[in-house]
Scaffold this motif. Sequence first.
Motif, PDB file in Angstrom:
ATOM      1  N   ASP A  41      18.336  51.456 -13.036  1.00  0.00           N
ATOM      2  CA  ASP A  41      18.694  50.336 -13.928  1.00  0.00           C
ATOM      3  C   ASP A  41      19.029  49.142 -13.046  1.00  0.00           C
ATOM      4  O   ASP A  41      19.682  49.278 -12.015  1.00  0.00           O
ATOM      5  N   ASP A  42      18.575  47.967 -13.452  1.00  0.00           N
ATOM      6  CA  ASP A  42      18.793  46.785 -12.619  1.00  0.00           C
ATOM      7  C   ASP A  42      20.209  46.240 -12.751  1.00  0.00           C
ATOM      8  O   ASP A  42      20.632  45.413 -11.950  1.00  0.00           O
ATOM      9  N   ASP A  43      20.946  46.710 -13.752  1.00  0.00           N
ATOM     10  CA  ASP A  43      22.297  46.190 -13.957  1.00  0.00           C
ATOM     11  C   ASP A  43      23.304  47.076 -13.223  1.00  0.00           C
ATOM     12  O   ASP A  43      23.472  48.248 -13.555  1.00  0.00           O
ATOM     13  N   ALA A  90      26.502  47.290 -13.272  1.00  0.00           N
ATOM     14  CA  ALA A  90      27.589  47.839 -14.093  1.00  0.00           C
ATOM     15  C   ALA A  90      27.100  49.038 -14.902  1.00  0.00           C
ATOM     16  O   ALA A  90      27.820  50.023 -15.064  1.00  0.00           O
ATOM     17  N   ILE A  91      25.870  48.945 -15.385  1.00  0.00           N
ATOM     18  CA  ILE A  91      25.303  50.066 -16.151  1.00  0.00           C
ATOM     19  C   ILE A  91      25.119  51.267 -15.218  1.00  0.00           C
ATOM     20  O   ILE A  91      25.486  52.392 -15.547  1.00  0.00           O
ATOM     21  N   ASP A 100      15.971  52.415 -17.368  1.00  0.00           N
ATOM     22  CA  ASP A 100      15.958  51.328 -18.343  1.00  0.00           C
ATOM     23  C   ASP A 100      14.492  50.971 -18.589  1.00  0.00           C
ATOM     24  O   ASP A 100      13.694  50.939 -17.658  1.00  0.00           O
ATOM     25  N   GLN A 125      13.431  48.035 -19.884  1.00  0.00           N
ATOM     26  CA  GLN A 125      13.174  46.633 -19.552  1.00  0.00           C
ATOM     27  C   GLN A 125      13.809  46.285 -18.216  1.00  0.00           C
ATOM     28  O   GLN A 125      14.994  45.983 -18.156  1.00  0.00           O
ATOM     29  N   PRO A 152      13.231  44.029 -14.474  1.00  0.00           N
ATOM     30  CA  PRO A 152      12.377  43.095 -13.746  1.00  0.00           C
ATOM     31  C   PRO A 152      11.587  43.872 -12.698  1.00  0.00           C
ATOM     32  O   PRO A 152      12.008  44.950 -12.297  1.00  0.00           O
ATOM     33  N   GLY A 153      10.470  43.360 -12.290  1.00  0.00           N
ATOM     34  CA  GLY A 153       9.613  44.113 -11.376  1.00  0.00           C
ATOM     35  C   GLY A 153       8.891  45.157 -12.190  1.00  0.00           C
ATOM     36  O   GLY A 153       8.518  44.927 -13.342  1.00  0.00           O
ATOM     37  N   GLY A 173      16.946  48.491 -24.968  1.00  0.00           N
ATOM     38  CA  GLY A 173      17.789  47.512 -25.634  1.00  0.00           C
ATOM     39  C   GLY A 173      17.266  47.326 -27.038  1.00  0.00           C
ATOM     40  O   GLY A 173      16.363  48.028 -27.487  1.00  0.00           O
ATOM     41  N   PHE A 174      17.862  46.343 -27.698  1.00  0.00           N
ATOM     42  CA  PHE A 174      17.444  46.037 -29.063  1.00  0.00           C
ATOM     43  C   PHE A 174      16.017  45.495 -29.060  1.00  0.00           C
ATOM     44  O   PHE A 174      15.619  44.758 -28.179  1.00  0.00           O
ATOM     45  N   LYS A 220      20.716  51.447 -26.190  1.00  0.00           N
ATOM     46  CA  LYS A 220      21.999  51.009 -25.629  1.00  0.00           C
ATOM     47  C   LYS A 220      22.804  50.303 -26.706  1.00  0.00           C
ATOM     48  O   LYS A 220      22.212  49.587 -27.505  1.00  0.00           O
ATOM     49  N   THR A 267      27.449  48.317 -23.142  1.00  0.00           N
ATOM     50  CA  THR A 267      27.018  49.648 -22.716  1.00  0.00           C
ATOM     51  C   THR A 267      27.880  50.134 -21.553  1.00  0.00           C
ATOM     52  O   THR A 267      28.358  51.268 -21.540  1.00  0.00           O
ATOM     53  N   HIS A 299      10.299  37.394 -14.572  1.00  0.00           N
ATOM     54  CA  HIS A 299      10.348  37.232 -13.107  1.00  0.00           C
ATOM     55  C   HIS A 299      10.148  35.778 -12.683  1.00  0.00           C
ATOM     56  O   HIS A 299       9.340  35.504 -11.809  1.00  0.00           O
TER      57      HIS A 299
END
Lengths: 202, 385
Positions: free
Chosen positions: A11-13, A15-16, A55, A57, A59-60, A84-85, A105, B176, B254
Amino acid sequence: MTVESTVFLVDDDPAIRDSLRLLLESEGLRVMDFATAEEFLSHHDPKLPGCLVADLQMPGLSGLELQQHLLGNGVQRPMLFLTGFGSISEAVQAIQGGAVDFLEKPVDAETFLSRVQTALATDRQQRKNQFRQQQMQQQFDTLTPREYEIIARVAVGQANKVIAMELGISERTVELHRSRGMKKLQLRTVAELAKHWNEMQT
Amino acid sequence: MPDQTASYTDPLSDLQLQESEEHLRAIYNNVSEGILTVDSRCCILNCNPAIEQLFGYTGKQLRGQPVNYLIPHCKTKAVDYPAAKCQITNNYQVTNHYQDTGITSSGKSIPLEITVTPIHLQGESSLVVFVRDISRRIEAENTSRLRLQEMAHSGRLASLGEMTSSLTHELNQPLTAILSYAQACQRLLRKGKLDGQLDNALTQIIEQTRRASAVSNHLRRFIRKGDSERSAVDINHVMHDVLHLIYHELKHHHIDVELDIHKDIPMVLVDRLQIEQVVLNLLRNAVEAIAATGQKRRELNIRTFKEVNAFVQVEVEDTGGGLPAGDIFAKYYSTKSDGMGMGLPLCRKIIRAHGSDLTAKNNRIGGATFHFQLPVEPIQSQSSR
């Protein structure tokens, strides 16, 4: 088969990643996390047991592209996608591509962990089957060409009499090769043989 | 003392004088603008019928009254115009032009445009005050400003509608994380295994809650229906606010954003909500243009700088497919399947209401650039802020 299963988390986030890692660890699971699909792929060892949680969605390389990449390389690792939604259509594509599941999520801990356990169980089952098949293959490799020829016919349901006639040998000789072959394969019934034979053909 | 008579025209004959006076009287009595003559003590010497009609007093009632009786804050003090100046201004008249408010006999306020010209009467510095009722003009301006405001608001809601999915994602991410941290802690606590992780989890929960509330604040600030009001605005703040809103879309496609903004740029005097709407429209158009091309170079360049005139220039440059054929500023023109073709016409309307224009051109190396200018706020009001 004593290696512990790992949950590969992409996951890119941050915190997630961090929070899901804590959640998985609270369940006593081993976690490896990655910020991008590319990073995961560059470290990925298909031999390590475990499942993928990614995830959709990102990036990349997106979740779907990651799935395509793994499938293209013959990697069977069970995948659980987080969405996500408004990405239901992508989630449906992921399922059609063979993902075990997708969760929207924010995910509830109980649901998430039970789906992860299911994915890990699927992976363990797949690996067990694979291992059995490999073993079986090795045992088949010990058969002589004649034994193999006869076992192959028995496996698809031919009677000894038919085999003897078609190969132009005595029924007794067929019986001899057949029992030797079955012993090497450590199988007792034709039903068992047929099952393993079918598995090996797929 | 220089001989001033040298500059006068030849003395007029009695007949000519009589004709001239008749001519001027006809104008004085019938012109729609109110004309007041005020003495050096700021008292009304005379007024024309237009004044009587406008304020609801008779000339008799007004004569001798201070001019502030009609225009409470009137700045028409004869002393403001030095006698020396008045003398030379027989031909070159010093005029003072401004807006004020008048009070009628019934107590009603009326917006006025006032022109003051000093004259020399019987050896005294006096003033002629021209008064024009501008209530209709102001009303029309208000109506069109309100209409623009309404349009900007619906445009804003439409943009947000299109952005629902990415904005929800922006809110969903921290939620989340918060849920997972909290549930993980609960599980560890119940198993009696919670020790070192709690501090980090709580710090993260606080951090993520702030993140979520920042998203919702941005959204709320953007969705509010403000009054149409010009105020001093830092255009760079507007840029940052809008970039926050479309952060997810940029990331998803991007797109690299390059901000070439001047930190010490002067404040601009604009309607912030409207300008935000323009910037959002332009940036989202740029994102869509870039997303539509499969190109490697995916850049959005935003530049703000001070022009030599009293304007700040804003430029939005993308590496998309360039401008489509046709008038992109025409109403109902759209290249998007779900576009209503209202975005750019509205943007141009808003920018024109700010005294500039929104223009677009193709870049030499591909993509398009949109630019517009915004008026710099005058220094006085900047210091009084």
